[in-house]
Design a protein around this motif. Structure first.
Motif, PDB file in Angstrom:
ATOM      1  N   HIS A   1     123.607  39.183   8.610  1.00 11.03           N
ATOM      2  CA  HIS A   1     123.603  37.943   9.388  1.00 11.03           C
ATOM      3  C   HIS A   1     124.922  37.755  10.140  1.00 11.03           C
ATOM      4  O   HIS A   1     125.991  38.106   9.623  1.00 11.03           O
ATOM      5  N   PRO A   2     124.869  37.186  11.336  1.00 14.63           N
ATOM      6  CA  PRO A   2     126.101  36.922  12.087  1.00 14.63           C
ATOM      7  C   PRO A   2     127.067  36.045  11.275  1.00 14.63           C
ATOM      8  O   PRO A   2     126.658  35.079  10.637  1.00 14.63           O
ATOM      9  N   GLY A   3     128.319  36.404  11.321  1.00 12.86           N
ATOM     10  CA  GLY A   3     129.333  35.672  10.573  1.00 12.86           C
ATOM     11  C   GLY A   3     129.655  36.273   9.230  1.00 12.86           C
ATOM     12  O   GLY A   3     130.697  35.961   8.638  1.00 12.86           O
ATOM     13  N   ALA A   4     128.770  37.145   8.735  1.00 12.40           N
ATOM     14  CA  ALA A   4     128.987  37.729   7.412  1.00 12.40           C
ATOM     15  C   ALA A   4     129.584  39.134   7.485  1.00 12.40           C
ATOM     16  O   ALA A   4     129.942  39.699   6.457  1.00 12.40           O
ATOM     17  N   GLU A   5     129.712  39.679   8.682  1.00 10.66           N
ATOM     18  CA  GLU A   5     130.069  41.091   8.823  1.00 10.66           C
ATOM     19  C   GLU A   5     131.398  41.442   8.160  1.00 10.66           C
ATOM     20  O   GLU A   5     131.531  42.497   7.523  1.00 10.66           O
ATOM     21  N   ASP A   6     132.399  40.581   8.306  1.00 14.50           N
ATOM     22  CA  ASP A   6     133.738  40.931   7.843  1.00 14.50           C
ATOM     23  C   ASP A   6     134.075  40.352   6.479  1.00 14.50           C
ATOM     24  O   ASP A   6     135.220  40.415   6.042  1.00 14.50           O
TER      25      ASP A   6
END
Length: 404
Positions: free
Chosen positions: A232-237
């Motif tokens: 999900h966007p925002g969880a990548e890092d």
């Protein structure tokens, strides 16, 4: 004159570390030891069905590796893991919707080691760690051994409540959230896609690590796949995804992996160097060979079909086995089902009588980070045949109805 030697009193040995004195063993392991008699139908274990292992395929992979590259297979390896295995794992992860390169992965000695490495790399004594309620028992042990303060996130039959998570993060300032969002252990529940997106958003906005453990996700026999939180966007890092071959190939291989951002992955590699240098080379090469020579997805589909039949047998027998007013989950995959008896029941107190009827479950209380619900219990339905499940539930019903 006789000189008497003074009596020498040995000095006491130093105490164990506080964490070793205060963190208990696994109640599941204790129950398995008590119920090892062959006549016991044991719903307490979390063991995959051994008759479904592809023993021939795995044995062939070992033979190929040991015949073709014995010096390499029996030698030390890199801490990060064998390149062939990491490449295969990266391809499988990418195919499932999360673009991944071999360098994104660290091979671990089971995904349980990944939890220990993350606790070492992330958690200082006194740090707050958030978990589900109830939670995977060995995760509670790993974080407790690291000295964490473990706090449960409120939720419901679908899993974590994202608003409650947001409130807790604002108040407690935790280091990480640990979750098994797909076919959770112990409940079997799956966190819906919308909640996964909301959890990712909270982590991105509040500055929170997410440890997403996915040992059961491929064992689906109903419904459709839900994307990982890590996708999900925002969880990548800020999301660490854990995987394992224990439930889809064989637990005796002790092969797991973690996918993490570069800095955290390097920190885990350093912690692994101190723990075991590397995961056994021969096991990694055999797993890579197995993936190259066999269709693991087809094997998993066969296993999941059998597990689905066994789940159905347990669901069919529960209404007669459990007292009126009980409730239970209906998982779409995985290995576990969670039940709650009516108020006033204590499944820990009931267990000795149940074992006397040659059947066993795991009481729910040890799975809670906070105050436990003592009327709950976990049932594993994958190790027995449907006929054995039916007989085991008959015994369980007789035990629960017996006078106490």
């Amino acid at each position: 004159m006789t000189v008497t030697e003074p009596v020498r009193v040995p000095a006491p040995t130093p105490q164990f570390a506080a964490r070793a004195r205060t963190v208990g063993g696994s109640p599941v392991r204790d129950i398995l030891a008590v119920t090892a008699r062959p006549e016991v139908i044991n719903f307490a274990g979390g063991l995959p069905a051994p008759e479904l292992f592809d023993a021939d395929g795995i044995a062939a992979a070992y033979r190929t590796v040991l015949a073709g590259t014995p010096a390499r297979a029996l030698q030390y390896s890199t801490t990060e893991g064998e390149p062939a295995l990491r490449a295969a794992l990266a391809e499988r992860t990418t195919t499932r919707g999360l673009p991944t390169t071999p360098d994104d992965l660290l091979v671990t000695t089971g995904s349980q080691q990944a939890l220990s490495l993350l606790a070492t790399a992330l958690v200082e004594p006194g740090d707050t760690v958030l978990v589900e309620s109830p939670c995977y028992l060995a995760a509670l042990q790993a974080f407790a051994l690291a000295g964490a303060r473990v706090v449960a996130v409120p939720g419901d039959e679908h899993g974590i409540d994202p608003q409650a998570l947001d409130d807790l993060v604002a108040r407690e300032r935790p280091k990480l959230l640990y979750t098994v969002p797909t076919f959770q252990n112990p409940t079997g529940r799956t966190l819906p896609a919308a909640r996964r997106a909301a959890v990712a958003e909270v982590a991105a906005r509040r500055g929170l690590w997410i440890v997403e453990d996915d040992p059961y996700g491929e064992l689906r026999y109903a419904g459709t796949r839900v994307p990982w939180i890590a996708a999900h966007p925002g969880a990548e890092d800020r999301t660490v995804l854990l995987g394992s071959f224990s439930k889809v190939m064989a637990p005796g291989l002790r092969l797991g992996w973690l996918r993490a951002p570069a800095g955290l992955r390097r920190a885990c590699a350093v912690a692994k160097q101190a723990a075991d240098l590397h995961t056994p080379t021969v096991n990694q090469l055999a797993a890579a060979r197995y993936l190259a020579d066999n269709d693991l997805d087809a094997h998993v589909a066969r296993v999941a079909a059998v597990y689905g039949t066994r789940r159905d047998a347990m669901l069919a027998g529960l209404p007669d086995a459990l007292p009126d007013g009980s409730a239970w989950t209906r998982p779409d995959g995985g290995m576990f089902l969670w039940a709650r008896l009516p108020d006033g029941h204590d499944t820990t107190a009931l267990l000795p009588e149940v074992v006397r009827h040659d059947v066993a479950y795991v009481p729910g209380a040890p799975f809670y980070a906070g105050d436990p619900d003592r009327a709950t219990l976990r049932l594993c339905f994958v190790t027995q045949t449907p006929d054995e499940i039916t007989e085991g539930l008959r015994r369980l019903g007789n035990a629960l109805r017996s006078p106490r």
